[in-house]
Design a protein around this motif. Structure first.
Motif, PDB file in Angstrom:
ATOM      1  N   GLY A  40      15.279 -19.165  45.691  1.00 26.38           N
ATOM      2  CA  GLY A  40      15.553 -18.930  44.277  1.00 26.38           C
ATOM      3  C   GLY A  40      16.740 -19.670  43.709  1.00 26.38           C
ATOM      4  N   GLN A  41      17.606 -20.203  44.584  1.00 30.25           N
ATOM      5  CA  GLN A  41      18.778 -20.907  44.081  1.00 30.25           C
ATOM      6  C   GLN A  41      18.359 -22.243  43.480  1.00 30.25           C
ATOM      7  OE1 GLN A  41      21.989 -21.028  46.815  1.00 30.25           O
ATOM      8  NE2 GLN A  41      23.375 -22.109  45.455  1.00 30.25           N
ATOM      9  N   THR A  42      18.698 -22.444  42.223  1.00 30.11           N
ATOM     10  CA  THR A  42      18.284 -23.674  41.546  1.00 30.11           C
ATOM     11  C   THR A  42      18.904 -24.906  42.200  1.00 30.11           C
ATOM     12  OG1 THR A  42      18.205 -22.401  39.498  1.00 30.11           O
ATOM     13  CG2 THR A  42      18.056 -24.785  39.294  1.00 30.11           C
ATOM     14  N   ALA A  43      20.169 -24.759  42.681  1.00 25.60           N
ATOM     15  CA  ALA A  43      20.873 -25.849  43.381  1.00 25.60           C
ATOM     16  C   ALA A  43      21.032 -27.079  42.488  1.00 25.60           C
ATOM     17  CB  ALA A  43      20.176 -26.220  44.682  1.00 25.60           C
ATOM     18  N   LYS A  44      21.326 -26.834  41.218  1.00 24.34           N
ATOM     19  CA  LYS A  44      21.555 -27.954  40.305  1.00 24.34           C
ATOM     20  C   LYS A  44      23.030 -28.324  40.354  1.00 24.34           C
ATOM     21  CE  LYS A  44      20.340 -29.629  35.763  1.00 24.34           C
ATOM     22  NZ  LYS A  44      19.639 -29.327  34.510  1.00 24.34           N
ATOM     23  N   LEU A  45      23.308 -29.453  40.951  1.00 31.26           N
ATOM     24  CA  LEU A  45      24.683 -29.906  41.155  1.00 31.26           C
ATOM     25  C   LEU A  45      25.007 -31.006  40.152  1.00 31.26           C
ATOM     26  CD1 LEU A  45      27.215 -29.761  43.065  1.00 31.26           C
ATOM     27  CD2 LEU A  45      26.158 -31.627  44.345  1.00 31.26           C
ATOM     28  N   THR A  46      26.118 -30.834  39.421  1.00 36.66           N
ATOM     29  CA  THR A  46      26.550 -31.855  38.460  1.00 36.66           C
ATOM     30  C   THR A  46      28.059 -32.047  38.568  1.00 36.66           C
ATOM     31  OG1 THR A  46      26.813 -30.207  36.680  1.00 36.66           O
ATOM     32  CG2 THR A  46      24.691 -31.346  36.828  1.00 36.66           C
ATOM     33  N   PHE A  47      28.498 -33.231  38.175  1.00 37.33           N
ATOM     34  CA  PHE A  47      29.919 -33.563  38.114  1.00 37.33           C
ATOM     35  C   PHE A  47      30.239 -33.886  36.660  1.00 37.33           C
ATOM     36  CE2 PHE A  47      28.460 -34.298  42.346  1.00 37.33           C
ATOM     37  CZ  PHE A  47      29.517 -33.980  43.185  1.00 37.33           C
ATOM     38  N   GLN A  48      31.118 -33.090  36.039  1.00 37.60           N
ATOM     39  CA  GLN A  48      31.445 -33.243  34.627  1.00 37.60           C
ATOM     40  C   GLN A  48      32.958 -33.182  34.439  1.00 37.60           C
ATOM     41  OE1 GLN A  48      27.655 -30.381  33.975  1.00 37.60           O
ATOM     42  NE2 GLN A  48      29.050 -30.390  32.240  1.00 37.60           N
ATOM     43  N   MET A  49      33.456 -33.872  33.431  1.00 39.22           N
ATOM     44  CA  MET A  49      34.886 -33.896  33.158  1.00 39.22           C
ATOM     45  C   MET A  49      35.339 -32.588  32.527  1.00 39.22           C
ATOM     46  SD  MET A  49      35.885 -36.711  34.383  1.00 39.22           S
ATOM     47  CE  MET A  49      37.607 -36.496  33.850  1.00 39.22           C
ATOM     48  N   VAL A  50      36.541 -32.162  32.898  1.00 37.12           N
ATOM     49  CA  VAL A  50      37.145 -30.983  32.275  1.00 37.12           C
ATOM     50  C   VAL A  50      37.694 -31.391  30.910  1.00 37.12           C
ATOM     51  CG1 VAL A  50      38.989 -29.267  32.462  1.00 37.12           C
ATOM     52  CG2 VAL A  50      37.717 -29.959  34.506  1.00 37.12           C
ATOM     53  N   ASP A  51      37.400 -30.595  29.876  1.00 34.67           N
ATOM     54  CA  ASP A  51      37.911 -30.854  28.528  1.00 34.67           C
ATOM     55  C   ASP A  51      39.286 -30.209  28.414  1.00 34.67           C
ATOM     56  OD1 ASP A  51      38.462 -31.211  25.876  1.00 34.67           O
ATOM     57  OD2 ASP A  51      36.491 -30.538  25.161  1.00 34.67           O
ATOM     58  N   GLU A  52      40.341 -31.052  28.489  1.00 31.06           N
ATOM     59  CA  GLU A  52      41.707 -30.534  28.478  1.00 31.06           C
ATOM     60  C   GLU A  52      42.316 -30.526  27.083  1.00 31.06           C
ATOM     61  OE1 GLU A  52      43.335 -31.642  32.837  1.00 31.06           O
ATOM     62  OE2 GLU A  52      42.962 -33.397  31.582  1.00 31.06           O
ATOM     63  N   THR A  53      41.480 -30.758  26.057  1.00 30.76           N
ATOM     64  CA  THR A  53      41.990 -30.707  24.685  1.00 30.76           C
ATOM     65  C   THR A  53      42.032 -29.285  24.145  1.00 30.76           C
ATOM     66  OG1 THR A  53      39.766 -31.029  23.748  1.00 30.76           O
ATOM     67  CG2 THR A  53      41.073 -33.005  24.241  1.00 30.76           C
ATOM     68  N   ILE A  54      41.494 -28.344  24.876  1.00 34.39           N
ATOM     69  CA  ILE A  54      41.455 -26.954  24.421  1.00 34.39           C
ATOM     70  C   ILE A  54      41.698 -26.044  25.612  1.00 34.39           C
ATOM     71  CG2 ILE A  54      38.948 -26.870  24.729  1.00 34.39           C
ATOM     72  CD1 ILE A  54      38.841 -24.884  22.417  1.00 34.39           C
ATOM     73  N   SER A  55      42.371 -24.958  25.352  1.00 38.89           N
ATOM     74  CA  SER A  55      42.646 -24.012  26.434  1.00 38.89           C
ATOM     75  C   SER A  55      41.456 -23.075  26.625  1.00 38.89           C
ATOM     76  CB  SER A  55      43.891 -23.188  26.103  1.00 38.89           C
ATOM     77  OG  SER A  55      43.642 -22.338  24.988  1.00 38.89           O
ATOM     78  N   PRO A  56      41.285 -22.528  27.835  1.00 34.07           N
ATOM     79  CA  PRO A  56      40.199 -21.573  28.057  1.00 34.07           C
ATOM     80  C   PRO A  56      40.282 -20.355  27.146  1.00 34.07           C
ATOM     81  CG  PRO A  56      41.068 -22.347  30.151  1.00 34.07           C
ATOM     82  CD  PRO A  56      41.982 -22.888  29.093  1.00 34.07           C
ATOM     83  N   ALA A  57      41.522 -19.953  26.801  1.00 31.59           N
ATOM     84  CA  ALA A  57      41.671 -18.785  25.918  1.00 31.59           C
ATOM     85  C   ALA A  57      41.089 -19.074  24.543  1.00 31.59           C
ATOM     86  CB  ALA A  57      43.149 -18.412  25.802  1.00 31.59           C
TER      87      ALA A  57
END
Length: 532
Positions: free
Chosen positions: A207-224
């Motif tokens: 059942g695990q989709t196992a979709k692996l991706t590499f994407q850049m972190v958007d550091e222009t905004i905070s998680p909050a």
């Protein structure tokens, strides 16, 4: 027909020896079978099905709705990326269940935008004349990219086909022998794993989709700020497995995906904790190298099934095409993840619609009952043939029946057929059908003898005039069995395969084995009267 041909004798002898050699391992212990294998002797045995061996049964449904949503989201990002690359001003980029709409704010750029977006539709693999998307010119400088019905249908069918192959690879990685994996209906998959006693592990791996991706972190905004709903266009808020950073904002654009993986294995990180080592193919290595070279000092996220596994900072360009995924894995979790990554990512999530577990004890009980039923059927046939045709002719038919049974078991062992409970029913039916040909031959002999023919004339007529009826009846049965095998699933196919092999072996034994034994009897006894 009563010609004493040497080729018939040798054919029967070779077939009988072949049957004994290839059926014998089914009655020997494992140690002896292994010894036979070392000496290149037959060691294959019948595979028992789920209902005889015990195991797990899953009915899975491919979530084609999620697939459609994902394709819509990907098309939205493709539209945004295409227009930005050409410096085309736009607004109102939005997606519905059927289309992606965008408004070109500068009328002078409208035709250029239309031309660029018309490059996005792709021809269907099995029907190149049809595209998966229609680009439609709308009012007020809007452009609509509408998904075609044929395109949606082709995507769903392809997703099911791909899912079946990926599920098969994942189940094989568990060491399950002879799994049955079949399509059921438009978007469902049946998985039968004989001998797999842990259905929960099966569900986890499958059942695990196992979709692996590499994407850049958007550091222009905070998680909050992102949690407060202020996520910039082209980015998304994802859950992270790092307790210190429960959420991170990443850019939706995928740098490299798991589609470019060539290998994955369990390793250890710098703290000697379980990790996953991976390697890209040539195309993936170039993409990964370019992406890391252009973003030194920035963070990129390794995302598995929509959850951030880790988000390291790029210290230097990674050009070797290999890397490591670290996280809070146990050894078993890392091993299972390696297996699913090797199998490839599912194109769409799988939902478990039905789950059943058959215990080994219940399977052993079914085997015992099947053996008892087969024995009763064999004894009943023997008694009938001896009472109806005497010890001589009845005994010859029983000898042919034993050869038939031996060849049938050997044939199923060689083809590694899976024996199911319905397959045992097919085996019992074969026993009855095998002597049916003998009955036709013997009754024809009786008629010819009653009409005044000599013994040799009655024997010859019994075979020559009954053979057409025998072939006609058995070919009809074989045709029905092949239809069941082609359109059936699971136990139905097991029944059909056993019945098909039984038809072939029963015709062989009834015609050739019986004929040679009768010829041998006639040449030896020289009877004046047909004792039948």
């Amino acid at each position: 027909m009563m010609e004493f041909s040497r080729w018939k004798i040798w054919m029967v002898i070779i077939a009988t020896v072949f049957g004994i050699l290839y059926s014998l391992p089914n009655f020997l212990p494992q140690t002896m079978r292994e010894a036979m294998g070392r000496y290149y002797l037959p060691s294959q045995v019948l595979n028992l099905g789920l209902d005889l061996q015990g195991g797990s049964y899953l009915l899975l449904e491919v979530d084609t709705d999620a697939l459609a949503r994902e394709k819509t989201a990907n098309l939205t990002e493709d539209v945004r990326s295409t227009l930005r690359q050409k410096s085309i001003n736009f607004s109102g980029l939005a997606a519905t269940s059927e289309a992606v709409n965008v408004r070109i704010t500068d009328a002078a750029q409208f035709e250029t935008a239309l031309t660029e977006l018309q490059r996005l539709p792709q021809p269907l693999p099995k029907n190149p004349s049809i595209r998966d998307i229609n680009v439609v010119r709308g009012d007020n400088q809007t452009i609509s990219l509408k998904f075609t019905t044929d395109g949606r249908r082709a995507d769903a069918a392809s997703a099911v086909d791909t899912s079946i192959e990926i599920v098969r690879r994942r189940v094989d990685s568990l060491g399950t022998k002879e799994p049955t994996i079949l399509r059921q209906g438009a978007n469902r998959i049946v998985v039968q794993a004989p001998g797999e006693s842990d259905p929960e592990q099966l569900k986890r791996v499958i059942g695990q989709t196992a979709k692996l991706t590499f994407q850049m972190v958007d550091e222009t905004i905070s998680p909050a700020d992102a949690q407060a709903g202020r996520v910039p266009p082209g980015s998304e808020l994802l859950v992270s497995e790092n307790p210190g950073e429960p959420y991170l904002v990443v850019k939706k654009r995928v740098l490299v995906s798991g589609d470019n993986l060539t290998s994955a294995s369990v390793g250890t990180d710098q703290y000697n904790r379980p990790a996953i080592d991976f390697r890209f193919d040539g195309q993936g290595a170039r993409k990964f190298g370019d992406a890391t070279a252009q973003n030194i000092g920035k963070r990129f996220a390794i995302i598995l099934d929509g959850k951030i596994v880790s988000a390291p900072t790029i210290q230097s360009a990674i050009t070797g095409g290999s890397g490591q995924i670290t996280g809070t894995f146990s050894t078993q979790e890392a091993s299972e993840l390696v297996n699913v990554l090797k199998g490839g990512a599912l194109p769409a999530p799988l939902k478990v619609e039905e789950q059943k577990t058959v215990g080994a004890e219940l399977g052993a009980d079914s085997v015992a009952k099947g053996q008892f039923s087969t024995l009763i059927a064999f004894i009943s046939v023997v008694i009938f043939m001896i009472l109806a045709y005497g010890f001589l002719f009845g005994g010859i038919s029983v000898a042919a029946l034993l050869v038939n049974l031996t060849l049938l078991v050997a044939g199923m062992s060689v083809t590694q057929a899976t024996l199911t409970l319905p397959g045992i029913a097919g085996l019992i039916l074969t026993l009855a059908m095998a002597v049916d040909a003998n009955v036709l031959i013997y009754e024809r002999m009786r008629d010819e003898a009653a009409a005044g023919r000599s013994v040799i004339g009655a024997l010859d007529a019994g075979f020559s005039r009954a053979i057409e009826t025998i072939l006609d009846a058995n070919i009809t049965t074989l045709g029905a069995a092949l239809i069941m095998f082609a359109f059936g699933a699971g136990p139905v196919r097991g029944f059909a395969w056993t019945l098909s092999l039984g038809v072939i072996t029963s015709v062989f034994s009834a015609v050739f084995v019986t004929q040679i034994l009768l010829v041998w009897w006639y040449r030896t006894a020289r009877p004046k009267k047909l004792p039948i």
